[in-house]
Design an enzyme around this catalytic site. Structure first.
Site, PDB file in Angstrom:
ATOM      1  N   CYS A  61       0.824  -1.213   0.000  1.00 59.89           N
ATOM      2  CA  CYS A  61       0.000   0.000   0.000  1.00 59.89           C
ATOM      3  C   CYS A  61       0.861   1.268   0.000  1.00 59.89           C
ATOM      4  CB  CYS A  61      -0.962  -0.018   1.183  1.00 59.89           C
ATOM      5  SG  CYS A  61      -0.210  -0.511   2.741  1.00 59.89           S
TER       6      CYS A  61
HETATM    7  N1  LIG Z   1      -4.254  -4.582   4.817  1.00 62.72           N
HETATM    8  C1  LIG Z   1      -3.723  -3.865   3.832  1.00 62.72           C
HETATM    9  O1  LIG Z   1      -3.928  -2.640   3.738  1.00 62.72           O
HETATM   10  C2  LIG Z   1      -2.868  -4.528   2.793  1.00 62.72           C
HETATM   11  C3  LIG Z   1      -2.452  -3.775   1.685  1.00 62.72           C
HETATM   12  C4  LIG Z   1      -1.653  -4.384   0.706  1.00 62.72           C
HETATM   13  C5  LIG Z   1      -1.282  -5.705   0.843  1.00 62.72           C
HETATM   14  N2  LIG Z   1      -1.677  -6.398   1.940  1.00 62.72           N
HETATM   15  C6  LIG Z   1      -1.234  -7.798   2.039  1.00 62.72           C
HETATM   16  O2  LIG Z   1      -2.351  -8.636   1.782  1.00 62.72           O
HETATM   17  C7  LIG Z   1      -2.234  -9.848   2.542  1.00 62.72           C
HETATM   18  C8  LIG Z   1      -3.504  -9.990   3.401  1.00 62.72           C
HETATM   19  O3  LIG Z   1      -3.591  -8.852   4.254  1.00 62.72           O
HETATM   20  P1  LIG Z   1      -4.846  -8.567   5.190  1.00 62.72           P
HETATM   21  O4  LIG Z   1      -4.671  -7.183   5.687  1.00 62.72           O
HETATM   22  O5  LIG Z   1      -6.094  -8.944   4.497  1.00 62.72           O
HETATM   23  O6  LIG Z   1      -4.545  -9.602   6.383  1.00 62.72           O
HETATM   24  P2  LIG Z   1      -5.538 -10.241   7.443  1.00 62.72           P
HETATM   25  O7  LIG Z   1      -6.707  -9.321   7.673  1.00 62.72           O
HETATM   26  O8  LIG Z   1      -4.705 -10.632   8.588  1.00 62.72           O
HETATM   27  O9  LIG Z   1      -6.075 -11.552   6.686  1.00 62.72           O
HETATM   28  C9  LIG Z   1      -5.237 -12.639   6.349  1.00 62.72           C
HETATM   29  C10 LIG Z   1      -6.088 -13.779   5.787  1.00 62.72           C
HETATM   30  O10 LIG Z   1      -5.210 -14.885   5.515  1.00 62.72           O
HETATM   31  C11 LIG Z   1      -5.675 -16.046   6.233  1.00 62.72           C
HETATM   32  N3  LIG Z   1      -4.516 -16.820   6.675  1.00 62.72           N
HETATM   33  C12 LIG Z   1      -3.625 -16.510   7.643  1.00 62.72           C
HETATM   34  N4  LIG Z   1      -2.670 -17.470   7.743  1.00 62.72           N
HETATM   35  C13 LIG Z   1      -2.971 -18.394   6.824  1.00 62.72           C
HETATM   36  C14 LIG Z   1      -2.396 -19.631   6.432  1.00 62.72           C
HETATM   37  N5  LIG Z   1      -1.285 -20.090   7.025  1.00 62.72           N
HETATM   38  N6  LIG Z   1      -2.991 -20.334   5.436  1.00 62.72           N
HETATM   39  C15 LIG Z   1      -4.110 -19.870   4.831  1.00 62.72           C
HETATM   40  N7  LIG Z   1      -4.727 -18.698   5.143  1.00 62.72           N
HETATM   41  C16 LIG Z   1      -4.147 -17.987   6.121  1.00 62.72           C
HETATM   42  C17 LIG Z   1      -6.438 -15.469   7.411  1.00 62.72           C
HETATM   43  O11 LIG Z   1      -7.329 -16.437   7.928  1.00 62.72           O
HETATM   44  P3  LIG Z   1      -7.780 -16.296   9.466  1.00 62.72           P
HETATM   45  O12 LIG Z   1      -8.477 -14.971   9.567  1.00 62.72           O
HETATM   46  O13 LIG Z   1      -8.701 -17.432   9.681  1.00 62.72           O
HETATM   47  O14 LIG Z   1      -6.496 -16.363  10.245  1.00 62.72           O
HETATM   48  C18 LIG Z   1      -7.144 -14.302   6.745  1.00 62.72           C
HETATM   49  O15 LIG Z   1      -8.239 -14.775   5.980  1.00 62.72           O
HETATM   50  C19 LIG Z   1      -0.961  -9.712   3.390  1.00 62.72           C
HETATM   51  O16 LIG Z   1       0.100 -10.357   2.757  1.00 62.72           O
HETATM   52  C20 LIG Z   1      -0.737  -8.203   3.421  1.00 62.72           C
HETATM   53  O17 LIG Z   1       0.620  -7.859   3.604  1.00 62.72           O
HETATM   54  C21 LIG Z   1      -2.475  -5.859   2.905  1.00 62.72           C
END
Ligand SMILES: NC(=O)c1ccc[n+]([C@@H]2O[C@H](COP(=O)([O-])OP(=O)(O)OC[C@H]3O[C@@H](n4cnc5c(N)ncnc54)[C@H](OP(=O)(O)O)[C@@H]3O)[C@@H](O)[C@H]2O)c1
Length: 341
Positions: A150
């Site tokens: 981001c």
């Molecule tokens: N948030 C942002 O603004 C943003 C921006 C750009 C990129 N990203 C990237 O996008 C990705 C997701 O971010 P997020 O903010 O959506 O994170 P998040 O809210 O923590 O969600 C992560 C998701 O992945 C699942 N998960 C976690 N560990 C796992 C595993 N070992 N195997 C399969 N599924 C798993 C989680 O399931 P549970 O909930 O059941 O644990 C949840 O559905 C990350 O790599 C992050 O760096 C995020």
């Protein structure tokens, strides 16, 4: 219809992907997975999806995933994508990875900053950095998009025109960034009240993992090393990023502010999601939240030696899921704005 799967469907970015994809006329959401104790209807997790999406969310099962989908959005933490992507690509699927696993072309940088081995060099070489406006032509031809972080999305979109038009010999770039707390993934209410309510603070000062990503992208556009200092801050709001970027020139700038704004408009004339503000107007987070826009305001300092760029996005949309869908639209020759306006 393109059959699409969302892995990490219960997270912040996974949820945003589902919302956008439900509005998309050319795709069908066919598979959802996350880390769950037992399979659950997605509408049990997000009740507002009742009668809108009837689909189970279960732990990842490669055979079902391969059978049901043509394209996958990986909205999972880094190191998880790298375990799944090789087998999806071997089976001729498309992957848009929102994690950092395929973003840094220099694997030693990934290993240093993410403190883990990179185990998929072959696909790292093939991945295309998915900053839609900058790499559209390469995105069109790839099966593996490394969706940008981001903070780098805002920074690189803001700085790229200066590099293209060689506006000045840049000495230093200082990026002062502020983000809503959803940038770090889901946090508990308890953590929010302890750390963030009525508060504002810097974190990972000059040591955030997005620094090498910004440096690598700026280096590839500038074709020379530029010094960058990057300090992120956390705002007590859920979503949105505002970056104030100071670009120091080693000579006085001759160009007028209105001319510079004109060059930015020229650079982004075919980019529906970048909006350049008028002279002396600057973006604010509330103008971009819940949109896929990046708004950029530009001002040359009184002493004419610094260009001040103020830019905003919604971290969960242009900074993650919105840009991911934009990239899918580009690959499949759908309208770039489909489901995103
Ligand atoms: N948030 C942002 O603004 C943003 C921006 C750009 C990129 N990203 C990237 O996008 C990705 C997701 O971010 P997020 O903010 O959506 O994170 P998040 O809210 O923590 O969600 C992560 C998701 O992945 C699942 N998960 C976690 N560990 C796992 C595993 N070992 N195997 C399969 N599924 C798993 C989680 O399931 P549970 O909930 O059941 O644990 C949840 O559905 C990350 O790599 C992050 O760096 C995020």
């Amino acid at each position: 219809m393109l059959r699409v799967g969302v892995i990490g469907a219960t997270g912040y970015t996974g949820e945003e992907l589902i919302k956008i994809l439900l509005r998309h006329p050319r795709i069908k959401i066919s598979y959802l997975s996350a880390k769950v104790e037992k399979p659950k209807e997605i509408s049990e997790i997000f009740p507002y999806l009742k009668k809108k999406l009837l689909l189970l969310c279960d732990n990842f099962n490669i055979d079902r995933a391969l059978e049901l989908c043509d394209l996958f959005f990986l909205a999972v933490p880094h190191t998880v994508s790298i375990q799944i992507t090789p087998i999806l690509l071997e089976n001729k699927k498309y992957v848009i990875d929102l994690s950092a696993d395929y973003r840094l072309k220099d694997k030693s940088l990934y290993e240093l900053w993410y403190e883990t081995k990179h185990t998929d060099h072959q696909n790292l070489r093939r991945s295309v950095y998915g900053l839609s406006e900058i790499h559209r032509d390469k995105i069109k031809k790839t099966r593996l998009v490394a969706n940008p972080g981001c903070y780098p999305t805002v920074a690189v979109l803001s700085i790229a025109p200066l590099l293209k038009y060689k506006i000045c010999k840049i000495q230093y770039i200082y990026i002062d960034a502020k983000s809503g707390y959803s940038g770090a993934g889901r946090i508990s209410d308890e953590q929010f009240y302890r750390d963030l309510k009525d508060n504002f603070k810097a974190y990972n000062v000059d040591s955030h993992r997005h620094l090498p990503e910004i440096l690598e992208q700026i280096l590839s556009l500038a074709e020379r090393k530029i010094n960058i200092v990057f300090t992120p801050h956390l705002l007590p709001i859920e979503r949105g990023i505002l970056e104030t970027i100071y670009v120091n020139s080693n000579h006085k700038l001759k160009i007028r502010n209105s001319e510079l704004i004109g060059l930015y408009r020229e650079f982004y004339k075919d980019s529906p999601f970048v909006r350049i503000k008028e002279d002396n107007h600057f973006p604010q987070i509330k103008d971009v939240v819940l949109t896929n826009f990046c708004d950029i305001g530009i001002k040359i300092s009184e002493d004419r030696k610094t260009i001040i760029l103020i830019s905003c996005i919604d971290n969960l949309l242009k900074g993650a899921s919105g840009q991911a869908v934009q990239n899918m639209n580009i690959i499949f020759d759908f309208e770039e704005t489909e489901a995103l306006l």
